[in-house]
Design a protein around this motif. Sequence first.
Motif, PDB file in Angstrom:
ATOM      1  N   GLU A  50      30.583  35.091  45.755  1.00 27.89           N
ATOM      2  CA  GLU A  50      31.321  36.254  46.270  1.00 27.89           C
ATOM      3  C   GLU A  50      32.325  35.828  47.336  1.00 27.89           C
ATOM      4  OE1 GLU A  50      28.983  39.620  47.367  1.00 27.89           O
ATOM      5  OE2 GLU A  50      27.801  39.525  45.524  1.00 27.89           O
ATOM      6  N   VAL A  51      31.948  34.873  48.160  1.00 29.00           N
ATOM      7  CA  VAL A  51      32.883  34.346  49.164  1.00 29.00           C
ATOM      8  C   VAL A  51      34.071  33.700  48.463  1.00 29.00           C
ATOM      9  CG1 VAL A  51      33.204  32.579  50.948  1.00 29.00           C
ATOM     10  CG2 VAL A  51      31.171  34.032  50.984  1.00 29.00           C
ATOM     11  N   ALA A  52      33.815  32.906  47.444  1.00 24.21           N
ATOM     12  CA  ALA A  52      34.902  32.250  46.704  1.00 24.21           C
ATOM     13  C   ALA A  52      35.814  33.290  46.061  1.00 24.21           C
ATOM     14  CB  ALA A  52      34.323  31.312  45.644  1.00 24.21           C
ATOM     15  N   ARG A  53      35.242  34.341  45.500  1.00 27.77           N
ATOM     16  CA  ARG A  53      36.040  35.390  44.868  1.00 27.77           C
ATOM     17  C   ARG A  53      36.918  36.104  45.901  1.00 27.77           C
ATOM     18  NH1 ARG A  53      32.330  37.755  41.447  1.00 27.77           N
ATOM     19  NH2 ARG A  53      31.322  38.578  43.291  1.00 27.77           N
ATOM     20  N   GLU A  54      36.371  36.388  47.057  1.00 25.11           N
ATOM     21  CA  GLU A  54      37.142  37.053  48.111  1.00 25.11           C
ATOM     22  C   GLU A  54      38.243  36.138  48.656  1.00 25.11           C
ATOM     23  OE1 GLU A  54      37.127  40.233  49.223  1.00 25.11           O
ATOM     24  OE2 GLU A  54      35.730  40.617  47.587  1.00 25.11           O
ATOM     25  N   MET A  55      37.961  34.840  48.757  1.00 26.35           N
ATOM     26  CA  MET A  55      38.969  33.899  49.267  1.00 26.35           C
ATOM     27  C   MET A  55      40.175  33.823  48.336  1.00 26.35           C
ATOM     28  SD  MET A  55      38.068  32.846  52.185  1.00 26.35           S
ATOM     29  CE  MET A  55      39.052  31.415  52.485  1.00 26.35           C
ATOM     30  N   ARG A  56      39.967  34.012  47.033  1.00 32.58           N
ATOM     31  CA  ARG A  56      41.099  34.017  46.095  1.00 32.58           C
ATOM     32  C   ARG A  56      41.977  35.246  46.288  1.00 32.58           C
ATOM     33  NH1 ARG A  56      37.271  31.422  42.765  1.00 32.58           N
ATOM     34  NH2 ARG A  56      36.429  33.379  41.973  1.00 32.58           N
ATOM     35  N   LYS A  57      41.434  36.310  46.879  1.00 30.93           N
ATOM     36  CA  LYS A  57      42.192  37.538  47.108  1.00 30.93           C
ATOM     37  C   LYS A  57      43.042  37.474  48.381  1.00 30.93           C
ATOM     38  CE  LYS A  57      38.714  40.577  45.029  1.00 30.93           C
ATOM     39  NZ  LYS A  57      37.803  41.697  45.313  1.00 30.93           N
ATOM     40  N   VAL A  58      42.755  36.508  49.238  1.00 34.79           N
ATOM     41  CA  VAL A  58      43.451  36.406  50.528  1.00 34.79           C
ATOM     42  C   VAL A  58      44.918  36.076  50.306  1.00 34.79           C
ATOM     43  CG1 VAL A  58      43.614  35.069  52.666  1.00 34.79           C
ATOM     44  CG2 VAL A  58      41.373  35.730  51.772  1.00 34.79           C
ATOM     45  N   SER A  59      45.772  36.739  51.054  1.00 33.75           N
ATOM     46  CA  SER A  59      47.213  36.456  50.996  1.00 33.75           C
ATOM     47  C   SER A  59      47.528  35.430  52.078  1.00 33.75           C
ATOM     48  CB  SER A  59      47.993  37.746  51.238  1.00 33.75           C
ATOM     49  OG  SER A  59      49.353  37.484  51.352  1.00 33.75           O
ATOM     50  N   TRP A  60      47.639  34.167  51.683  1.00 30.14           N
ATOM     51  CA  TRP A  60      47.887  33.107  52.635  1.00 30.14           C
ATOM     52  C   TRP A  60      49.373  33.077  52.993  1.00 30.14           C
ATOM     53  CZ3 TRP A  60      43.685  31.233  54.698  1.00 30.14           C
ATOM     54  CH2 TRP A  60      42.508  31.274  53.977  1.00 30.14           C
TER      55      TRP A  60
END
Length: 59
Positions: free
Chosen positions: A9-19
């Motif tokens: 779930e952490v990995a999935r949320e990190m992909r959603k982050v707008s860097w």
Amino acid sequence: MNITKFLPEVAREMRKVSWPKRRELVRYTIVVLSTVVFMALFFTVIDLGFSELIRLILE
């Protein structure tokens, strides 16, 4: 929640982050560093001023 569910779930949320883009990151870094330097100089001057004022009062 156990660790086997948490990490995916952490990995999935990190992909959603707008860097930020590199240019934005450089700009933000310059703003932060210049603000820190300015505040350090400002408080140094204020501290020296109060030190001198107290020294004059106590003499």
